[in-house]
Design a protein around this motif. Structure first.
Motif, PDB file in Angstrom:
ATOM      1  N   SER A  84      57.684 176.421  34.283  1.00  0.00           N
ATOM      2  CA  SER A  84      56.553 177.349  34.305  1.00  0.00           C
ATOM      3  C   SER A  84      56.853 178.584  35.145  1.00  0.00           C
ATOM      4  CB  SER A  84      55.305 176.646  34.844  1.00  0.00           C
ATOM      5  OG  SER A  84      55.532 176.168  36.168  1.00  0.00           O
ATOM      6  N   THR A  85      57.901 178.523  35.967  1.00  0.00           N
ATOM      7  CA  THR A  85      58.277 179.674  36.788  1.00  0.00           C
ATOM      8  C   THR A  85      59.292 180.576  36.106  1.00  0.00           C
ATOM      9  OG1 THR A  85      60.042 178.433  37.902  1.00  0.00           O
ATOM     10  CG2 THR A  85      57.851 178.349  38.895  1.00  0.00           C
ATOM     11  N   ASP A  86      59.827 180.170  34.953  1.00  0.00           N
ATOM     12  CA  ASP A  86      60.808 180.984  34.248  1.00  0.00           C
ATOM     13  C   ASP A  86      60.146 182.212  33.643  1.00  0.00           C
ATOM     14  OD1 ASP A  86      62.855 179.251  34.857  1.00  0.00           O
ATOM     15  OD2 ASP A  86      62.679 178.114  32.994  1.00  0.00           O
ATOM     16  N   ASP A  87      60.910 183.315  33.505  1.00  0.00           N
ATOM     17  CA  ASP A  87      60.357 184.543  32.928  1.00  0.00           C
ATOM     18  C   ASP A  87      59.930 184.332  31.477  1.00  0.00           C
ATOM     19  OD1 ASP A  87      60.767 186.273  35.229  1.00  0.00           O
ATOM     20  OD2 ASP A  87      62.900 186.019  34.802  1.00  0.00           O
ATOM     21  N   LEU A  88      60.709 183.563  30.734  1.00  0.00           N
ATOM     22  CA  LEU A  88      60.352 183.176  29.373  1.00  0.00           C
ATOM     23  C   LEU A  88      60.408 181.658  29.305  1.00  0.00           C
ATOM     24  CD1 LEU A  88      59.725 183.644  26.392  1.00  0.00           C
ATOM     25  CD2 LEU A  88      62.179 183.995  25.997  1.00  0.00           C
ATOM     26  N   PHE A 124      60.383 188.820  22.223  1.00  0.00           N
ATOM     27  CA  PHE A 124      60.192 188.792  23.670  1.00  0.00           C
ATOM     28  C   PHE A 124      61.092 189.856  24.295  1.00  0.00           C
ATOM     29  CE2 PHE A 124      59.858 184.519  21.893  1.00  0.00           C
ATOM     30  CZ  PHE A 124      58.558 184.184  22.234  1.00  0.00           C
ATOM     31  N   GLY A 125      60.478 190.817  24.997  1.00  0.00           N
ATOM     32  CA  GLY A 125      61.262 191.869  25.624  1.00  0.00           C
ATOM     33  C   GLY A 125      61.977 191.388  26.867  1.00  0.00           C
ATOM     34  N   VAL A 126      63.146 191.967  27.118  1.00  0.00           N
ATOM     35  CA  VAL A 126      63.907 191.695  28.345  1.00  0.00           C
ATOM     36  C   VAL A 126      63.977 193.020  29.094  1.00  0.00           C
ATOM     37  CG1 VAL A 126      66.047 190.795  29.331  1.00  0.00           C
ATOM     38  CG2 VAL A 126      65.254 189.965  27.100  1.00  0.00           C
ATOM     39  N   PRO A 127      62.955 193.341  29.886  1.00  0.00           N
ATOM     40  CA  PRO A 127      62.868 194.671  30.496  1.00  0.00           C
ATOM     41  C   PRO A 127      63.860 194.914  31.610  1.00  0.00           C
ATOM     42  CG  PRO A 127      61.078 193.293  31.280  1.00  0.00           C
ATOM     43  CD  PRO A 127      61.790 192.504  30.208  1.00  0.00           C
ATOM     44  N   THR A 128      64.192 193.864  32.350  1.00  0.00           N
ATOM     45  CA  THR A 128      65.080 194.035  33.498  1.00  0.00           C
ATOM     46  C   THR A 128      65.682 192.685  33.853  1.00  0.00           C
ATOM     47  OG1 THR A 128      65.213 194.892  35.769  1.00  0.00           O
ATOM     48  CG2 THR A 128      63.239 193.650  35.187  1.00  0.00           C
ATOM     49  N   GLY A 129      66.797 192.697  34.535  1.00  0.00           N
ATOM     50  CA  GLY A 129      67.427 191.455  34.953  1.00  0.00           C
ATOM     51  C   GLY A 129      67.341 191.285  36.459  1.00  0.00           C
ATOM     52  N   PRO A 130      67.569 190.063  36.962  1.00  0.00           N
ATOM     53  CA  PRO A 130      67.830 188.855  36.178  1.00  0.00           C
ATOM     54  C   PRO A 130      66.576 188.343  35.473  1.00  0.00           C
ATOM     55  CG  PRO A 130      67.708 188.328  38.506  1.00  0.00           C
ATOM     56  CD  PRO A 130      67.646 189.822  38.416  1.00  0.00           C
ATOM     57  N   PHE A 131      66.741 187.850  34.241  1.00  0.00           N
ATOM     58  CA  PHE A 131      65.654 187.368  33.401  1.00  0.00           C
ATOM     59  C   PHE A 131      65.958 185.915  33.068  1.00  0.00           C
ATOM     60  CE2 PHE A 131      63.379 186.791  29.386  1.00  0.00           C
ATOM     61  CZ  PHE A 131      62.172 187.431  29.620  1.00  0.00           C
ATOM     62  N   VAL A 132      65.112 184.998  33.550  1.00  0.00           N
ATOM     63  CA  VAL A 132      65.394 183.563  33.444  1.00  0.00           C
ATOM     64  C   VAL A 132      64.641 182.974  32.259  1.00  0.00           C
ATOM     65  CG1 VAL A 132      65.338 181.350  34.654  1.00  0.00           C
ATOM     66  CG2 VAL A 132      65.643 183.472  35.955  1.00  0.00           C
ATOM     67  N   ILE A 133      65.353 182.146  31.472  1.00  0.00           N
ATOM     68  CA  ILE A 133      64.771 181.486  30.303  1.00  0.00           C
ATOM     69  C   ILE A 133      64.940 179.984  30.458  1.00  0.00           C
ATOM     70  CG2 ILE A 133      64.897 181.211  27.786  1.00  0.00           C
ATOM     71  CD1 ILE A 133      66.056 184.020  27.642  1.00  0.00           C
ATOM     72  N   GLY A 134      63.892 179.231  30.175  1.00  0.00           N
ATOM     73  CA  GLY A 134      63.973 177.775  30.260  1.00  0.00           C
ATOM     74  C   GLY A 134      62.611 177.140  30.116  1.00  0.00           C
ATOM     75  N   PRO A 179      65.693 173.033  28.968  1.00  0.00           N
ATOM     76  CA  PRO A 179      65.824 172.636  30.375  1.00  0.00           C
ATOM     77  C   PRO A 179      65.267 173.727  31.285  1.00  0.00           C
ATOM     78  CG  PRO A 179      67.909 172.393  29.206  1.00  0.00           C
ATOM     79  CD  PRO A 179      67.005 173.178  28.308  1.00  0.00           C
ATOM     80  N   ASP A 180      64.821 173.334  32.454  1.00  0.00           N
ATOM     81  CA  ASP A 180      64.367 174.323  33.437  1.00  0.00           C
ATOM     82  C   ASP A 180      65.513 175.264  33.778  1.00  0.00           C
ATOM     83  OD1 ASP A 180      62.034 172.916  33.405  1.00  0.00           O
ATOM     84  OD2 ASP A 180      62.257 172.056  35.421  1.00  0.00           O
ATOM     85  N   HIS A 181      65.213 176.566  33.815  1.00  0.00           N
ATOM     86  CA  HIS A 181      66.197 177.592  34.208  1.00  0.00           C
ATOM     87  C   HIS A 181      67.490 177.434  33.396  1.00  0.00           C
ATOM     88  CE1 HIS A 181      63.275 177.046  37.353  1.00  0.00           C
ATOM     89  NE2 HIS A 181      63.943 176.066  37.925  1.00  0.00           N
ATOM     90  N   ALA A 182      67.378 177.332  32.094  1.00  0.00           N
ATOM     91  CA  ALA A 182      68.535 177.058  31.234  1.00  0.00           C
ATOM     92  C   ALA A 182      69.568 178.177  31.270  1.00  0.00           C
ATOM     93  CB  ALA A 182      68.078 176.828  29.793  1.00  0.00           C
ATOM     94  N   LEU A 183      69.111 179.419  31.379  1.00  0.00           N
ATOM     95  CA  LEU A 183      70.049 180.534  31.396  1.00  0.00           C
ATOM     96  C   LEU A 183      69.420 181.722  32.106  1.00  0.00           C
ATOM     97  CD1 LEU A 183      69.357 182.973  29.022  1.00  0.00           C
ATOM     98  CD2 LEU A 183      69.579 180.918  27.634  1.00  0.00           C
ATOM     99  N   VAL A 184      70.282 182.621  32.559  1.00  0.00           N
ATOM    100  CA  VAL A 184      69.844 183.861  33.205  1.00  0.00           C
ATOM    101  C   VAL A 184      70.506 185.022  32.480  1.00  0.00           C
ATOM    102  CG1 VAL A 184      69.709 185.184  35.346  1.00  0.00           C
ATOM    103  CG2 VAL A 184      69.685 182.672  35.427  1.00  0.00           C
ATOM    104  N   LEU A 185      69.721 186.043  32.122  1.00  0.00           N
ATOM    105  CA  LEU A 185      70.242 187.241  31.479  1.00  0.00           C
ATOM    106  C   LEU A 185      70.344 188.370  32.495  1.00  0.00           C
ATOM    107  CD1 LEU A 185      68.207 187.209  28.132  1.00  0.00           C
ATOM    108  CD2 LEU A 185      70.552 186.397  28.517  1.00  0.00           C
ATOM    109  N   HIS A 186      71.503 189.034  32.504  1.00  0.00           N
ATOM    110  CA  HIS A 186      71.731 190.186  33.365  1.00  0.00           C
ATOM    111  C   HIS A 186      71.982 191.405  32.485  1.00  0.00           C
ATOM    112  CE1 HIS A 186      72.069 187.614  36.907  1.00  0.00           C
ATOM    113  NE2 HIS A 186      72.882 186.840  36.215  1.00  0.00           N
ATOM    114  N   LEU A 187      71.322 192.517  32.769  1.00  0.00           N
ATOM    115  CA  LEU A 187      71.500 193.744  32.001  1.00  0.00           C
ATOM    116  C   LEU A 187      72.576 194.605  32.624  1.00  0.00           C
ATOM    117  CD1 LEU A 187      67.809 194.753  31.233  1.00  0.00           C
ATOM    118  CD2 LEU A 187      69.248 193.050  30.128  1.00  0.00           C
ATOM    119  N   THR A 188      73.500 195.111  31.789  1.00  0.00           N
ATOM    120  CA  THR A 188      74.568 195.980  32.268  1.00  0.00           C
ATOM    121  C   THR A 188      74.468 197.332  31.575  1.00  0.00           C
ATOM    122  OG1 THR A 188      76.198 195.289  30.603  1.00  0.00           O
ATOM    123  CG2 THR A 188      76.000 193.932  32.570  1.00  0.00           C
TER     124      THR A 188
END
Length: 330
Positions: free
Chosen positions: A130-134, A117-127, A140-149
C-alpha cells in the motif's frame, strides 16, 4: 494525467534559495564551493547537502563546526523540511514543496485492459504494498523501482521479473525504452511515452545511445569522503555525489593509467588490483561495485547503462563517451 513532485532547497537568512539535486550543494571556505563561507573557522570543504533518491542528506566533510537542529554533527544524517543547519557565520534552513509536474511528455506504463499510469519522477516504486507508488494486486511488495535518466528509464529489480521475455535477477539494473514489457507472472506492463497517450502517435522502441546522446563533457571533483561528478549528454547536465569506492572506480575510468585513455575498456584484473590492493577480491565484488555505481547514476538521472558499460562477455569496464569528450578532474 498531472501529478506532483517534491523539490528540495536550502534557504539562507536573505531569502536566497539553492536547489538540491543528487550532486548536492557543496559548502565551505574554498572559492570553488557552491556556497562559500568567509569565516576562517570554516573548512575548505565543510559539508555537502544532497539528494539520495528522494531523501535529503547532510554529509560532514571537514573539521569546521556543523550543527543540525542544535546538535553538532560528526558524519552524516537524514534531513527533513524545516531543519536548520548552523555553520560558521551562516545559518541555513531545509525546505521542500510539492510542485505540479505534467507527465504528458514523459513516461507512462500501460496495463493491458487496465489503463495508463504516469511515471512523473523517480524513484518510482511498483509492487503490492500500500506504500508503493503504483500498487498492483498479486505483485510482491516493492517489486521494482524505476529511475528516470536523460533519455530513458532504468528498472532496478527487487523481485524476480522478466523484461521483454528475459528473466531479470534480483538486484539487476536494466535500461527500458518505449515498447519494453515488464512482467511478473501473467501480469504485464508496457512502457510507452506520454506523447503516445496524449496524441495517439506511435513511438518506436529506442535502441542504443547515439553519438549525440553520449556524454560529451564530464567534470569530477574529489571530496574528503568521495567525489562529485557532473555529466553533460544530449544537451542536458546531471550531477551526482559518489561515496567511497564508487568514487574511486569513477576516477579510474575517467583518468586511467597509461597507455589507456578515457573511453577504453579497463580489464577486471587491473581494476580489482587498484581498487582492492593486496586483498582477495573477485569479479563478483567488481560487478557489485559497478551495479552500485550505476544505481547512483540512475538515481541522479544519468543514463547509467549507456555510460558505465561492462564489455560483452565480461573482462572489462568502460565509459560511453562521445568522440572528443572533454574530461576534467579537480
Amino acid at each position: 494525467m498531472g501529478t506532483a513532485r517534491t523539490r528540495w532547497w536550502l534557504a539562507d537568512g536573505s531569502g536566497a534559495r539553492l536547489r538540491l539535486d543528487a550532486g548536492g550543494v557543496l559548502i565551505g571556505r574554498s572559492p570553488s564551493c557552491d556556497l562559500v563561507l568567509r569565516d576562517p573557522k570554516a573548512s575548505r570543504s565543510q559539508a555537502l547537502v544532497y539528494l539520495d533518491g528522494d531523501v535529503a542528506r547532510l554529509l560532514v566533510l571537514g573539521r569546521g563546526r556543523t550543527v543540525h537542529n542544535g546538535e553538532r554533527v560528526e558524519r552524516d544524517l537524514h534531513l527533513n523540511a524545516g531543519d536548520r543547519i548552523e555553520l560558521p557565520s551562516t545559518s541555513l534552513e531545509v525546505g521542500c514543496s510539492e510542485q505540479p509536474d505534467d507527465s504528458r511528455g514523459g513516461w507512462v506504463l500501460e496495463q493491458p485492459g487496465g489503463g495508463f499510469f504516469g511515471v512523473p519522477t523517480g524513484p518510482f516504486v511498483i509492487g503490492g504494498s500500500s506504500t508503493d507508488d503504483l500498487q498492483l494486486e498479486g505483485w510482491p511488495d516493492h517489486a521494482l523501482v524505476l529511475h528516470l535518466t536523460q533519455r530513458r528509464m532504468h528498472l532496478a529489480a527487487q523481485s524476480a521479473l522478466t523484461v521483454d521475455g528475459e528473466a531479470i535477477e534480483v538486484g539487476a539494473l536494466v535500461p527500458l525504452t518505449a515498447g519494453s514489457r515488464i512482467a511478473y507472472g501473467a501480469q504485464t506492463l508496457r512502457v510507452v511515452t506520454g506523447r503516445e497517450v496524449w496524441h495517439g502517435s506511435t513511438v518506436a522502441s529506442e535502441g542504443s545511445s547515439s553519438e549525440s546522446e553520449l556524454a560529451d563533457h564530464l567534470r569530477f571533483e574529489f571530496l574528503p569522503r568521495g567525489g562529485r561528478l557532473r555529466v553533460r549528454a544530449g544537451g542536458s547536465e546531471r550531477a551526482v555525489y559518489l561515496p567511497g569506492q564508487r568514487s574511486e572506480l569513477m576516477a579510474l575510468l575517467l583518468r586511467p593509467p597509461a597507455p589507456y585513455e578515457p573511453g577504453q575498456a579497463l580489464g577486471d584484473e587491473m581494476l580489482i588490483e587498484r581498487l582492492w590492493p593486496k586483498q582477495a577480491r573477485s569479479r563478483i565484488d567488481l560487478n557489485t561495485l559497478v551495479y552500485r555505481l550505476r544505481k547512483d547514476l540512475a538515481c541522479a538521472g544519468i543514463d547509467a547503462s549507456g555510460f558505465v558499460v561492462r564489455a560483452q562477455g565480461g573482462g572489462g569496464t568502460l565509459l560511453g563517451l562521445a568522440k572528443g569528450a572533454r574530461v576534467e578532474i579537480d
